[in-house]
Design a protein around this motif. Structure first.
Motif, short mmCIF file in Angstrom:
data_model
loop_
_atom_site.label_atom_id
_atom_site.label_comp_id
_atom_site.label_asym_id
_atom_site.label_seq_id
_atom_site.Cartn_x
_atom_site.Cartn_y
_atom_site.Cartn_z
N GLY A 1 -6.75 -1.64 -8.94
CA GLY A 1 -5.54 -2.27 -8.15
C GLY A 1 -4.44 -1.68 -8.43
N ILE A 2 -4.42 -0.47 -8.65
CA ILE A 2 -3.03 0.82 -8.30
C ILE A 2 -2.88 1.77 -7.52
CG2 ILE A 2 -1.79 2.38 -10.51
CD1 ILE A 2 -2.20 -0.30 -11.61
N CYS A 3 -3.56 1.88 -6.94
CA CYS A 3 -3.48 2.83 -6.04
C CYS A 3 -2.89 2.88 -4.48
CB CYS A 3 -4.52 4.36 -6.35
SG CYS A 3 -5.69 3.81 -5.26
N GLY A 4 -3.75 1.85 -4.27
CA GLY A 4 -3.43 0.65 -3.07
C GLY A 4 -4.23 1.77 -1.65
N ALA A 5 -5.24 2.47 -2.48
CA ALA A 5 -5.74 2.92 -1.12
C ALA A 5 -7.34 2.70 -0.64
CB ALA A 5 -6.59 4.20 -2.08
N CYS A 6 -6.81 1.16 -1.42
CA CYS A 6 -8.53 0.46 -1.20
C CYS A 6 -8.51 -0.57 -0.05
CB CYS A 6 -9.16 -0.07 -2.07
SG CYS A 6 -8.26 -1.01 -2.86
N SER A 7 -6.09 -0.52 0.15
CA SER A 7 -5.54 -1.79 1.49
C SER A 7 -6.54 -1.96 1.79
CB SER A 7 -4.39 -1.84 1.07
OG SER A 7 -3.66 -1.38 -0.59
N VAL A 8 -7.49 -3.50 2.90
CA VAL A 8 -7.62 -3.89 3.77
C VAL A 8 -6.41 -5.37 4.40
CG1 VAL A 8 -9.86 -3.27 4.17
CG2 VAL A 8 -8.92 -5.89 2.78
N LEU A 9 -6.06 -5.35 5.82
CA LEU A 9 -5.71 -7.34 5.90
C LEU A 9 -6.54 -7.92 5.35
CD1 LEU A 9 -4.07 -5.82 8.73
CD2 LEU A 9 -3.43 -6.50 6.48
N LEU A 10 -6.44 -9.39 5.52
CA LEU A 10 -7.44 -10.31 4.21
C LEU A 10 -6.82 -11.35 5.73
CD1 LEU A 10 -9.94 -12.11 3.33
CD2 LEU A 10 -8.56 -12.11 1.61
N ASP A 11 -6.83 -11.72 6.45
CA ASP A 11 -6.19 -12.88 7.39
C ASP A 11 -4.75 -12.62 7.53
OD1 ASP A 11 -8.34 -14.87 7.17
OD2 ASP A 11 -7.82 -16.04 5.63
N GLY A 12 -4.76 -11.39 7.89
CA GLY A 12 -3.24 -10.72 8.14
C GLY A 12 -2.79 -9.80 6.81
N GLU A 13 -3.74 -10.43 5.79
CA GLU A 13 -2.47 -9.72 4.98
C GLU A 13 -2.41 -9.11 3.68
OE1 GLU A 13 0.49 -10.94 3.35
OE2 GLU A 13 0.79 -12.55 5.55
N PRO A 14 -1.95 -7.97 3.51
CA PRO A 14 -2.65 -6.46 2.50
C PRO A 14 -3.51 -6.88 1.27
CG PRO A 14 -0.59 -6.55 2.83
CD PRO A 14 -0.79 -7.70 3.93
N VAL A 15 -4.35 -7.06 1.18
CA VAL A 15 -5.13 -7.05 -0.34
C VAL A 15 -5.93 -6.17 -0.78
CG1 VAL A 15 -5.75 -9.56 -0.31
CG2 VAL A 15 -6.89 -8.12 0.50
N ARG A 16 -5.94 -5.61 -1.96
CA ARG A 16 -6.79 -4.76 -2.56
C ARG A 16 -8.13 -5.22 -2.35
NH1 ARG A 16 -1.73 -1.49 -3.35
NH2 ARG A 16 -1.38 -1.80 -5.23
N ALA A 17 -8.85 -4.14 -1.98
CA ALA A 17 -10.65 -4.33 -1.67
C ALA A 17 -11.02 -4.19 -2.71
CB ALA A 17 -10.48 -3.35 -0.14
N CYS A 18 -10.48 -3.48 -3.75
CA CYS A 18 -11.46 -3.00 -5.18
C CYS A 18 -11.25 -4.18 -5.84
CB CYS A 18 -10.66 -1.64 -5.89
SG CYS A 18 -9.08 -2.05 -6.28
N LEU A 19 -10.10 -5.03 -6.36
CA LEU A 19 -9.79 -6.60 -6.92
C LEU A 19 -10.65 -8.00 -6.24
CD1 LEU A 19 -6.62 -6.13 -7.85
CD2 LEU A 19 -8.91 -4.98 -9.11
N MET A 20 -11.32 -6.98 -5.36
CA MET A 20 -11.68 -8.98 -4.25
C MET A 20 -13.17 -8.49 -4.26
SD MET A 20 -10.00 -10.25 -1.23
CE MET A 20 -10.96 -11.59 -0.76
#
Ligand code: FES
Ligand code: FES
Length: 163
Positions: A47-66
């Motif tokens: 959850g630190i680097c942001g490389a895995c960011s995706v949009l979940l219902d339009g909001e950026p989330v860390r896909a490694c933390l979900m």
């Protein structure tokens, strides 16, 4: 005994996708390993680097933390979903190329996702707002200035109607 799997149904880049996933599979691993959407990168997995960011219902989330199961019933947009319908680069992707906003490219998908969310919410952002929006995404190469310039360039193109 085989690991229990759970059915999920997620809209990914506008298309319904279904899967059967182990409870502990992360969303980023499902996207990359099962859907083969490898544009989303995996860096720190913390959850630190942001490389895995995706949009979940339009909001950026860390896909490694979900977990993938947490995305059940939701809509996910990955960097692949930021292109134009004909597969050519979208506004932000094009602006990143024009302004040389990438070197190794590892952070780029996450930066594009953060920038997309910003421009959806604030079409004419200030430099401070741009820096704030990408503040959770680490880049080891560029020094960030070209990324800020590219997002500002995309905002100007948006304003002038040049997509
Ligand atoms: S890989 Fe998810 S935040 Fe770094
Ligand atoms: S371009 Fe290399 S980490 Fe950002």
């Amino acid at each position: 005994m085989s690991e229990k799997r759970f059915p999920i149904s997620v809209e990914v880049n506008g298309k319904p996708r279904i899967g059967e996933v182990p409870a502990r599979l992360s969303l980023v691993d499902w996207l990359r390993d099962e859907l083969r959407l490898t544009g989303t990168h995996v860096g720190c997995e913390h959850g630190i680097c942001g490389a895995c960011s995706v949009l979940l219902d339009g909001e950026p989330v860390r896909a490694c933390l979900m977990l993938a199961v947490q995305a059940d019933g939701h809509s996910v947009r990955t960097v692949e979903g930021l292109g134009k319908p004909d597969g050519s680069p979208g506004l932000l992707q094009d602006s990143f190329c024009e302004m040389h906003a990438m070197q190794c490219g590892y952070c780029t998908p996450g930066m594009l996702i953060a920038a997309h969310a910003l421009l959806e919410a604030v079409p004419k952002p200030t430099e401070d707002e741009i820096r704030e929006a990408i503040g959770g995404n680490l880049c080891r190469c560029t020094g960030y200035q070209q990324i800020v310039d590219a997002i500002r360039h995309a905002a100007l193109r948006l304003e002038s109607g040049k997509r």
